[in-house]
Design an enzyme around this catalytic site. Structure first.
Site, short mmCIF file in Angstrom:
data_model
loop_
_atom_site.label_atom_id
_atom_site.label_comp_id
_atom_site.label_asym_id
_atom_site.label_seq_id
_atom_site.Cartn_x
_atom_site.Cartn_y
_atom_site.Cartn_z
CG HIS A 65 -0.42 0.35 2.50
ND1 HIS A 65 -0.03 -0.60 3.42
CD2 HIS A 65 -0.19 1.55 3.09
CE1 HIS A 65 0.42 0.02 4.51
NE2 HIS A 65 0.33 1.31 4.33
CG ASP A 110 0.32 -3.98 2.96
OD1 ASP A 110 0.66 -3.52 1.85
OD2 ASP A 110 0.08 -3.28 3.96
CB SER A 204 2.96 2.30 5.97
OG SER A 204 1.73 2.18 6.61
#
Length: 258
Positions: A65, A110, A204
């Site tokens: 992402h 992910d 992230s």
């Protein structure tokens, strides 16, 4: 390099309005300058920020992402306001994913493997982190790090990466917090049950390092960050080592784990 610093300052201002989907470390302290030689700063001029992990001279591992247009990858950075002679900048040459649907980024897969446009050189502030050779153990003490928010929900960002320790928790603890989470995924549940320490907006794609091994990639979690009984979700790197090694070896059709 002046342009990079200007972009970095603009980025910090823009990220004041970011959601956790681009997950700094809350409850941590400034990382030792020598403990994050593998940590990559990933962003673009639009203000999207992530981290990544250098796993060899030509490859960086991050979260799927975190994919963005006009991505730039900075290595050897500690203080965004202070330039080191060995800092290096790269852009992606190729990107590899395991995704089958958009929903995979929420509950599974992910992960994004990036081949850089040219190899980086090891230096005083740059060195890769090896892939794990054992799966993570329940209760392991793990290190998190990144340039993300150090407060939440009123987000404040630091010009230096922050580090903190959390623990690998039982998967059921995350299932109890996140409705709809499948019974089995390739996700690690990690955090501090009492709260106060967590990854957050801007972290992230960064590493979860457990007992010295690169075991997880910061994926997502509850917002505001660092709430009690709300651990974070991390992509389990060990499950993808065969896929990663095959891609690096040139087998670009390698199958992802089911």
């Amino acid at each position: 390099m002046v342009l990079i610093r200007v972009l970095a300052n603009l980025l910090i201002l823009q990220l004041s309005y970011a959601q956790k989907s681009s997950e700094l470390v809350i409850g941590g302290d400034e990382c030792n300058i020598n403990e994050h030689r593998f940590l990559a700063l990933v962003f673009n001029s639009s203000g999207f920020l992530c981290s990544g992990t250098l796993i060899n001279q030509e490859w960086v591992l991050t979260a799927a992402h975190c994919d963005m247009e006009n991505m730039r990858i900075y290595l050897g950075v500690h203080n965004e306001s202070v330039q080191y002679d060995d800092e290096q900048t790269r852009v992606p040459e190729e990107k590899f994913f395991c995704l089958r649907s958009n929903n995979d980024t929420k509950w599974d897969k992910d992960i994004m493997l990036i081949r850089l446009d040219s190899p980086v050189n090891n230096s005083a502030h740059i060195a890769p982190l090896n892939l794990p050779f054992n799966p993570p153990m329940l209760g392991s003490v793990c290190r998190i790090m990144g340039w993300g928010a150090i407060t939440s929900p009123n987000e404040i960002y630091s010009s230096v990466p922050h580090c903190a320790n959390i623990n690998v928790l039982h998967y059921s603890m995350c299932r109890a917090v996140y409705p709809g989470m499948p019974a089995q995924t390739r996700i690690l549940c990690a955090g501090i049950q009492t709260g106060g320490i967590d990854t957050c907006s801007g972290d992230s794609g960064g590493p979860l390092i457990c007992n010295g091994q690169f075991q997880g990639i910061v994926s997502w979690g509850r917002y505001p960050c660092a709430k009690p009984r709300a651990p974070g979700l991390y992509t389990r790197v060990f499950d993808y080592t065969d896929w990663i090694e095959n891609i690096i070896a040139g087998n670009t059709d390698a199958s992802c784990p089911p």
